[in-house]
Design a protein around this motif. Structure first.
Motif, short mmCIF file in Angstrom:
data_model
loop_
_atom_site.label_atom_id
_atom_site.label_comp_id
_atom_site.label_asym_id
_atom_site.label_seq_id
_atom_site.Cartn_x
_atom_site.Cartn_y
_atom_site.Cartn_z
N LEU A 4 0.85 -1.18 0.00
CA LEU A 4 0.00 0.00 0.00
C LEU A 4 0.88 1.24 0.00
N LYS A 5 0.81 2.00 -1.06
CA LYS A 5 1.59 3.22 -1.17
C LYS A 5 0.90 4.34 -0.42
N ARG A 6 1.69 5.33 -0.01
CA ARG A 6 1.15 6.48 0.70
C ARG A 6 0.02 7.13 -0.09
N GLU A 7 0.21 7.26 -1.39
CA GLU A 7 -0.80 7.88 -2.24
C GLU A 7 -2.10 7.08 -2.22
N ASP A 8 -1.97 5.74 -2.23
CA ASP A 8 -3.15 4.88 -2.20
C ASP A 8 -3.89 5.02 -0.87
N LEU A 9 -3.14 5.07 0.22
CA LEU A 9 -3.75 5.23 1.54
C LEU A 9 -4.46 6.58 1.63
N ALA A 10 -3.81 7.62 1.16
CA ALA A 10 -4.42 8.95 1.20
C ALA A 10 -5.71 8.98 0.39
N THR A 11 -5.71 8.36 -0.77
CA THR A 11 -6.90 8.33 -1.61
C THR A 11 -8.01 7.53 -0.95
N THR A 12 -7.69 6.36 -0.44
CA THR A 12 -8.68 5.51 0.21
C THR A 12 -9.27 6.18 1.45
N ALA A 13 -8.42 6.84 2.23
CA ALA A 13 -8.86 7.52 3.44
C ALA A 13 -9.49 8.89 3.15
N GLN A 14 -9.38 9.32 1.91
CA GLN A 14 -9.90 10.62 1.48
C GLN A 14 -9.27 11.77 2.28
N VAL A 15 -7.94 11.69 2.43
CA VAL A 15 -7.18 12.77 3.04
C VAL A 15 -6.12 13.21 2.05
N GLY A 16 -5.65 14.41 2.21
CA GLY A 16 -4.62 14.92 1.31
C GLY A 16 -3.30 14.20 1.48
N HIS A 17 -2.56 14.07 0.39
CA HIS A 17 -1.24 13.43 0.46
C HIS A 17 -0.34 14.18 1.44
N SER A 18 -0.40 15.51 1.41
CA SER A 18 0.44 16.31 2.30
C SER A 18 0.02 16.11 3.76
N THR A 19 -1.26 15.91 4.00
CA THR A 19 -1.74 15.66 5.36
C THR A 19 -1.13 14.38 5.90
N LEU A 20 -1.14 13.34 5.09
CA LEU A 20 -0.57 12.06 5.50
C LEU A 20 0.94 12.19 5.71
N PHE A 21 1.62 12.89 4.81
CA PHE A 21 3.07 13.08 4.94
C PHE A 21 3.39 13.86 6.21
#
Length: 66
Positions: A4-21
Motif C-alpha cells: 500500500l503506497k502512501r498515495e493509495d492510503l491517502a486516496t482511500t482515506a480521502q485525506v490529502g497526500h500532504s496531510t498524510l506526509f
C-alpha cells in the motif's frame, strides 16, 4: 506487507497526500476524524488494531479466512 503506497492510503482515506506526509513526519497532529479515516482505510487493507493488553497497543495483519 500490504503493498500500500502512501498515495493509495491517502486516496482511500480521502485525506490529502500532504496531510498524510505531515502526520508521518511529525509536522502536525491529525484531527480525530482524519485518524478515524486512516484507521478505516488500513483496516480495509487487512490491518488489525490490537488494544493494550499489558504490553501496549499494536497492530498485526488480519488472518485470512481459510
Amino acid at each position: 506487507m500490504l503493498n500500500l503506497k502512501r498515495e493509495d492510503l491517502a486516496t482511500t482515506a480521502q485525506v490529502g497526500h500532504s496531510t498524510l506526509f505531515d502526520f508521518e513526519s511529525g509536522r502536525r497532529q491529525p484531527h480525530p476524524r482524519t485518524l478515524a479515516a486512516i484507521r478505516i482505510a488500513l483496516e480495509a487493507a487487512g490491518v488489525e488494531f490490537i488494544a493494550e493488553n499489558g504490553g501496549g497497543p499494536g497492530v498485526r495483519l488480519r488472518k485470512s479466512a481459510a
